[in-house]
Design a protein around this motif. Sequence first.
Motif, PDB file in Angstrom:
ATOM      1  N   ASN A   7     -13.499  -0.228   1.616  1.00 32.20           N
ATOM      2  CA  ASN A   7     -12.592  -0.732   0.532  1.00 32.20           C
ATOM      3  C   ASN A   7     -13.309  -1.895   0.102  1.00 32.20           C
ATOM      4  N   GLU A  62      -0.867   4.548   6.021  1.00 32.53           N
ATOM      5  CA  GLU A  62       0.302   4.968   6.318  1.00 32.53           C
ATOM      6  C   GLU A  62       0.467   5.348   7.650  1.00 32.53           C
ATOM      7  N   LEU A 113      -7.153   5.655  -0.616  1.00 36.31           N
ATOM      8  CA  LEU A 113      -6.832   4.662   0.509  1.00 36.31           C
ATOM      9  C   LEU A 113      -7.868   3.242   0.015  1.00 36.31           C
ATOM     10  N   VAL A 114      -8.804   3.432  -0.931  1.00 32.92           N
ATOM     11  CA  VAL A 114      -9.643   2.350  -1.476  1.00 32.92           C
ATOM     12  C   VAL A 114      -9.136   1.973  -3.195  1.00 32.92           C
ATOM     13  N   GLU A 171       0.849  -1.094  -0.037  1.00 30.20           N
ATOM     14  CA  GLU A 171       0.165  -0.032  -0.057  1.00 30.20           C
ATOM     15  C   GLU A 171       0.970   1.376  -0.204  1.00 30.20           C
ATOM     16  N   VAL A 223     -16.028   5.307   4.064  1.00 33.61           N
ATOM     17  CA  VAL A 223     -15.859   4.599   2.898  1.00 33.61           C
ATOM     18  C   VAL A 223     -15.164   3.458   2.826  1.00 33.61           C
ATOM     19  N   ASP A 226     -13.498  -4.757   6.902  1.00 28.52           N
ATOM     20  CA  ASP A 226     -12.839  -3.760   6.279  1.00 28.52           C
ATOM     21  C   ASP A 226     -11.371  -3.534   6.782  1.00 28.52           C
ATOM     22  N   PRO A 238       1.289   5.261   0.409  1.00 29.08           N
ATOM     23  CA  PRO A 238       0.623   6.330   1.189  1.00 29.08           C
ATOM     24  C   PRO A 238      -0.286   7.197   0.362  1.00 29.08           C
ATOM     25  N   ARG A 274      -7.615  -2.317   6.186  1.00 29.78           N
ATOM     26  CA  ARG A 274      -6.805  -1.074   5.432  1.00 29.78           C
ATOM     27  C   ARG A 274      -5.315  -1.078   5.932  1.00 29.78           C
ATOM     28  N   PHE A 275      -4.382  -0.729   5.024  1.00 30.05           N
ATOM     29  CA  PHE A 275      -3.186  -0.466   5.518  1.00 30.05           C
ATOM     30  C   PHE A 275      -3.004   1.191   5.352  1.00 30.05           C
ATOM     31  N   TRP A 303       2.655   0.676   8.077  1.00 25.66           N
ATOM     32  CA  TRP A 303       1.243   1.197   8.134  1.00 25.66           C
ATOM     33  C   TRP A 303       0.816   0.934   9.547  1.00 25.66           C
TER      34      TRP A 303
END
Lengths: 763, 311
Positions: A300, B122, A248-249, A12, A298, B117, A14, B119-120, B137
């Motif tokens: 993902n 930063e 982010l998604v 991922e 939101v 959900d 940033p 998420r990674f 992250w």
Amino acid sequence: MSDLLIELFSEEIPARMQAKAADDLRRLMTDGMVEAGLTYAGAAAFATPRRLTLAVEGLTTESPTLREERKGPRTDAPEKALAGFLRSTGLTKEQLEVRDDKKGQVYFAVVEKPGRAAADIVAEVLEKAIRTFPWPKSMRWGTGTLRWVRPLHSILAILSDEEGAQVVPLDVDGIASGDTTHGHRFMAPDVIKVTSFEDYAAKLKRAFVILDPQERADLIHAEATNMAFAQGLEIVEDKGLLAEVAGLVEWPVPLMGPIGEQFLELPPEVLQTSMKEHQKFFSVRDPATGKIVKYVTVANRQTTDNGATILAGNSKVLTARLSDAKFFWENDLQTVRERGLEGMAAPLANVTFHNKLGSQAERIERIAALAREIAPLVGADADMAEQAAKIAKADLSSEMVYEFPELQGLMGRYYAEAAGLPQPVANAAQLHYSPLGPSDDVPTEPVSVAVALADKLDTLTGFWAIDEKPTGSKDPYALRRAALGVIRLVLGSEVRTDLSEVLLTHGREILAIKSKLDSAYEAEVIAGAAQEKLLEAQTEVLATASGANKEKLKQIAVNLSAQYNDAQQNHSLLLNKANEASQSACCIPPLLLEFFADRLKVHLRGEGIRHDVIDAALPENWDGDIVLLVNRVRALQSFLDTEDGANLLAAYTRASNIVKAEEGKDGVEYSLDPNPDLAENDSEKALFAALDAADPQIDAALKAEDFAAAMGAIAALRSSLDTYFEATLINSENQIIRRNRLCLLNRIRNLFARIADFAKLDG
Amino acid sequence: MTAHLATDRPRSFQEIILRLQSYWAGKGCAIMQPYDMEVGAGTFHPATTLRSLGSNHWAAAYVQPSRRPTDGRYGENPNRLQHYYQYQVLIKPSPPNLQDLYLGSLRAIGIDMDLHDIRFVEDDWESPTLGAWGLGWEVWCDGMEVSQFTYFQQVGGHDCKPVSGELTYGLERLAMYVLGVDHVMDMPYNDPDAMIPLSYGDVFKQTEQEYSRWNFDIADTDVLLRHFEEAEAECARILDAADDDPKTGQRIVMAHPAYDQCIKASHIFNLLDARGVISVTERQAYIGRVRTLAKACADAFVRTTAGGFAA
């Protein structure tokens, strides 16, 4: 022609780095390919959290063949010369051509650089781009030495045309290029093989990845707006947050959730900030009440329970966060109830503003005094301005602002309202920081203007006093912004003031001359008293003592005398210090005014006003009256924009150049009043008459600060001046006439100078 | 997968720990025991700090009791504790599938990837006291931070070669989420159907109160200040000793005993901070002093066999 598709697939990236990275990839690749001789029709780059993608259309299949001819030595030249030529061209003697030249037969080398296939060039440029990619921060991983923003997993690189797609062969530290990628991390993690950009984008979409960040942002915005609208609510727009969330998604799924009843009493800005900073939620507002009542997060991914689990989890986290915010809010209100805003501000006595400029509390005292002084100039009530300045920064020691620094000022207003302070005072707490940027509104309420001006002038004077001015790109205390703020505040409220006076007084204040003078005075008093005592003691000793006692007492007298000398030295030291400070205080206004003039140039550039026009309009010892200066500048600029203006500038320059040249030659100044009786021709007489008529008009206009009228009076001189120059030879044979004419030109020069320094104008 | 969710969910705090232990053991990590000293975070365990240095490969996982005296709330706050547990995984070199391995561990403790959900986001990690930093992250599960994920770039001032991948789970917070508990003290510590069911509060409420009082009001600051200086001096003294031990005739660099003193100094600093006797400017100076010790220990460790030193 073929199309190129590149995808760099990683862990991922940033969100804040994605847009620039996509652009960098496009730039590095297209620049490199063009430099190597390829051309292309179009290129577009995209980013998702896990990939950077570049699509290039209409790429030439190879670079052109380059033919280079080099002339060598003559055929009869020594062997050595030929050997050198062969070495430098890398050819054999047989490969050279012999041509006839003016001087005989000469060897020629024809070197052909064959074109290179696009694939070779792409591979080379891509490898270099990967190895030198300008990430703001990059890292190594595993056992490798390659750097990327996060571990790089795969490189997709294909060239495609009607025939099909081909992988661009490439290996970067063990990562070999291919024609495959992966879909969504959770919803479609399998390998996807692609043959072109269209194929890639379509397959990704089926694998729950929307490639284009703009498309993701639009989708989030549209769905969030719809969900809110369906319930009679609206989304609080936030472009920065939208771009971040879109980063982010890969598969955005907006979900709307409730905010607990117990939090709805919090100021909407607090809800909004807490949700945005910690959770990256959008705020949803009830347009009827202006309150934030729901949030949009939101996700993902889609889920079989339509996001119910995700929403429940997010709501739980939000409740914990908002409980903190509510705790801060209630504690702050309690402080205000128990101790008032000044009580809330009390801890600022222990907060250093700058180690050379004292504490925040000391700074607030200075601002309050200055706000009081400025108040009458801006039509504000002096007591109210002072009160506002005293509480305007109280919120800096509130718990809420400690947690969310971006709420400074706003919380001050809420807390001042809670304390029941007059509305203009509460508003000043929020607005005295304004204007923050060139696009920020300028406060207009007099109390806010007074405190805003005092705040900025104190900052500027303070940092000038300790010689911490902005240099080049370094402006850590945002002093340029503060100066621009002063300019906009002054112009916005038409404040007529001699800034230099204000700056000088305040500069003195800051340098604490008064206190130093006081201590010098104190030292003098002490020294004087010591001296008196000493004399008394001496007299007494001499009169009464005898023998050994006398010696002992004499010693005491000597000691006292030494102490007196010390006191006196101390006194002169303090006095020197005070004088030094006084002198440096005097340096502040002119330097700071110069800074203001520079900032004004930047500010007025937006209106199309040239630098040199401001320089010309700036009086030599400018007093800092910004409003007057700007009026003068505007009048001058519009005058110069007319035909008369341009023409008169030329006439001025001509008159001024002649006088200057002749003064230089003769070594004298032609500054006497010209004598009208010496006027020889009609045009000269007419010019005298015109000048006599213009003089009182200009006087009156300048007195009334009506610069347009003053310029008009000068403009009226145009035809007389033009005719005069046409009809008259300045350097007459008759020396008396010549001198008189030079003095006449000088009179014209001086007349112009009363309005502006025309010599500073460009052409 | 959704189907077995009901039976697949852990029922207690300790079950989550046990599942993480068996998951990472199954992935080949050496399951270490907690370090027997007071530390602020799992990173301080020599199995992470020191073993991330040098060229030798390494894979370890362990629970580390961690103490943050300033976070004490007398057991009243639903999710703040002065003593809590971190689960720590360190693998060197970081394997290419570390993200997948990590996600597997979330599945192992009952987080269904199809419903949640993940998420990674930063979050770059830096420890000024250890002179260490890395990129990575914070991992979000439905908006909640459940782990830190870091690729170490530097430790104790040394470039990490190879790079270690570090995972840190805040166990209480993660467990509260998985078990659906709102207050940490209400969380089942062992199985709710056990012969004697114990809640987290049964085990730790009283100690939170006791330590909060001691940390904030009672700890003898003069003694602590002295201990800090002693630890600092002892660390330097240990490292000053010659590499060759005259008694055994062997080369013995005492990196670990020296590092113990560094850990001690660091924890004492945290206690002094909680007692409110360290000013803002002094704070930086103390952190700098601990960092100096950490760097010296790192320098020593890379001169040992475990640190990749070849005689």
